[in-house]
Each structure stands twice: as C-alpha cells, then as structure tokens.
Write an enzyme that holds these catalytic residues in place. Structure first.
Site, PDB file in Angstrom:
ATOM      1  CD  GLU A  42      -9.214   0.478  -3.641  1.00 41.08           C
ATOM      2  OE1 GLU A  42      -8.986  -0.085  -2.563  1.00 41.08           O
ATOM      3  OE2 GLU A  42      -8.505   1.389  -4.086  1.00 41.08           O
ATOM      4  CE1 TYR A  60      -8.466   1.131   0.441  1.00 36.37           C
ATOM      5  CE2 TYR A  60      -7.184   1.703   2.372  1.00 36.37           C
ATOM      6  CZ  TYR A  60      -7.383   0.900   1.280  1.00 36.37           C
ATOM      7  OH  TYR A  60      -6.517  -0.139   1.027  1.00 36.37           O
ATOM      8  CE1 TYR A  72      -6.848   5.375   4.476  1.00 40.20           C
ATOM      9  CE2 TYR A  72      -6.262   3.588   5.980  1.00 40.20           C
ATOM     10  CZ  TYR A  72      -5.927   4.445   4.931  1.00 40.20           C
ATOM     11  OH  TYR A  72      -4.686   4.387   4.358  1.00 40.20           O
ATOM     12  CG  ASP A 131      -2.184   0.834   0.938  1.00 38.35           C
ATOM     13  OD1 ASP A 131      -2.750   0.707  -0.161  1.00 38.35           O
ATOM     14  OD2 ASP A 131      -2.570   1.629   1.806  1.00 38.35           O
ATOM     15  CB  CYS A 154      -8.355   5.298  -4.142  1.00 35.48           C
ATOM     16  SG  CYS A 154      -8.085   4.890  -5.857  1.00 35.48           S
TER      17      CYS A 154
HETATM   18  C1  LIG Z   1      -5.254   0.227  -2.457  1.00 31.30           C
HETATM   19  C2  LIG Z   1      -5.672   1.501  -1.758  1.00 31.30           C
HETATM   20  N1  LIG Z   1      -6.751   2.158  -2.211  1.00 31.30           N
HETATM   21  C3  LIG Z   1      -7.109   3.323  -1.562  1.00 31.30           C
HETATM   22  C4  LIG Z   1      -6.433   3.839  -0.498  1.00 31.30           C
HETATM   23  C5  LIG Z   1      -6.857   5.085   0.178  1.00 31.30           C
HETATM   24  N2  LIG Z   1      -6.077   6.192  -0.222  1.00 31.30           N
HETATM   25  C6  LIG Z   1      -5.318   3.126  -0.091  1.00 31.30           C
HETATM   26  N3  LIG Z   1      -4.553   3.515   0.941  1.00 31.30           N
HETATM   27  N4  LIG Z   1      -4.924   1.926  -0.720  1.00 31.30           N
END
Ligand SMILES: Cc1ncc(CN)c(N)n1
Length: 230
Positions: free
Chosen positions: A209, A141, A167, A46, A137
């Site tokens: 995702e 989250y 989050y 990530d 994204c």
């Molecule tokens: C795979 C992923 N997607 C979204 C996010 C949120 N920015 C994240 N940290 N990582």
C-alpha cells in the site's frame, strides 16, 4: 476474553498505516493541494487495481466453506464493482476519460507486483488467504478516509472531497468491517503458526500500500521507461 485477531494485526500495522498519513500524496488529498495530474495517474492505476482486487472476492466466494461467507464475499465484490469503482468513473469523467479507456490503462510495476502477490496468495491455500490478502486494502483505506475526514476542509474540498467522503462513508466502513469480521472468524481456531502466516500477509500488503502511494506521488510506471524510450 481472548484478543481478536484484528487487534493483534493492528499492533503490527499501526506504524505503517500512520506513515500513510504523512505521505505527500495522502497529505495532498487531505489538504486539497495535490497536483491533479498525480491524482489522474493514481486513479487510472487504482481502477485496474480494483479489477484484480475484485477477482480476489470471487476467489474467496468460490473457496468459502459456508453460504454466509460466500454471500459476504459476493457482497464485497458487488460493493467494489458498483460502489467504489463508481467514484473512479466519476473522477475519470472529470478528466474526459471514458470507462472503456480507464479499463485499458497500462499497469505500472507497483500495481503489477501488488496485485500479482495478492492473487498468488489467494489462489494458494483456503479462504483465509483470500481474506488476509484484501484486509489491509479495505481497512487501511477506511482508516485513512476517517482520519482525513477530521482534517479541516477535507470533506468539503471541491475536487478531493468526494474521495474523502467515499472512504470515510458508512457504506465503505461497513465493507471494511465485513473484511475484519471475516478474518476474525477464520483466524479464531487457527494454530499460532497459521495466525503468524496470515499476519505476515497483512503486513506485506500494508507495505505494498505504501509503495502504491509512492507510485502515485512519483507518477511512476516502470524503472526502465527512460531506457526504453531512448
Ligand atoms: C491500492 C488500493 N488499496 C486499497 C483500496 C481500497 N479498496 C484501493 N482503492 N486501492
């Protein structure tokens, strides 16, 4: 009053995003039972994902048609590099991984495919492509964070609590809302075929995702790993 573009998007992505909450990796965070080795793999992948994701905000800023949009993208870029990624650096420290080591993480197949898609979409077309490619994204989250925050003990969990706090936080919610406002603004006067194209980008990134959660749960890198190691 006409429907907001994000309301239309929500109808499409809701079943996919609801499935994230049933995914063993996400459930494991919410219930506090996730194997920390799986989380370590996720957190490293990530971190390098967020580096590529940040580039998209820079592309959006460069493609912006007005100063306000340029500032919003710059704010999202800053928030990711200095706020969201601090969380990863803090978790990495718990695993005795330095930020320099984190940055050198080898990219998995899913991370490569997902970020390549987002970067490709953002480099094509105008500013609307950049915002469409990052919308799922940020927003999904925030959706997951807020849902998990209602699960008993999730916010106070000694290891995963900080992830849920991040989050579901007001700061992250405001970053997600900035993305939602931007897409509503850019999609407002677009013809139907353009709206559909943007919607498809959000649906596709929502599928990516899910794949990212799978990659984390299975601690996977590349399908050929076992062949190459023989
Ligand atoms: C795979 C992923 N997607 C979204 C996010 C949120 N920015 C994240 N940290 N990582």
């Amino acid at each position: 009053m006409s429907q907001l573009f994000t309301e239309r998007i929500w109808e499409k992505v809701e079943p996919i995003w609801k499935s994230y909450l049933e995914h063993p990796f996400v459930k494991g965070i919410g219930e506090g039972t996730l194997d920390q080795e799986k989380f370590k793999h996720y957190m490293k992948q990530d971190y390098i994902y967020l580096i590529e994701y940040s580039r998209i905000f820079a592309i959006g800023s460069a493609k912006a048609n007005d100063l306000q949009t340029m500032q919003t993208f710059a704010n999202l870029l800053h928030g990711t590099l200095h706020y969201e990624m601090d969380l990863h650096r803090e978790y990495a420290a718990k695993f005795h991984i330095t930020p320099e080591e984190l940055e050198k993480t080898e990219a998995s197949a899913t991370m490569t495919a997902y970020t390549s898609y987002m970067l490709n979409v953002s480099q094509l077309g105008g500013v609307e492509n950049a915002i469409a490619s990052v919308l799922a994204c940020a927003w999904s989250y925030n959706y997951i964070g807020k849902e998990l925050a209602t699960w008993p003990g999730a916010l106070d969990h000694e290891f995963y609590g900080n992830w849920v706090k991040m989050y579901s936080s007001d700061e992250f919610t405001s970053l997600a809302n900035e993305c939602k406002n931007l897409i509503n603004q850019v999609a407002k006067d677009k013809p139907e075929h353009e709206k559909k194209r943007l919607e498809d980008i959000v649906v596709k990134t929502s599928r990516f995702e899910y794949m990212f959660w799978d990659m984390a749960e299975n601690v996977s890198m590349w399908p050929t790993d076992t062949i190459e190691r023989v």
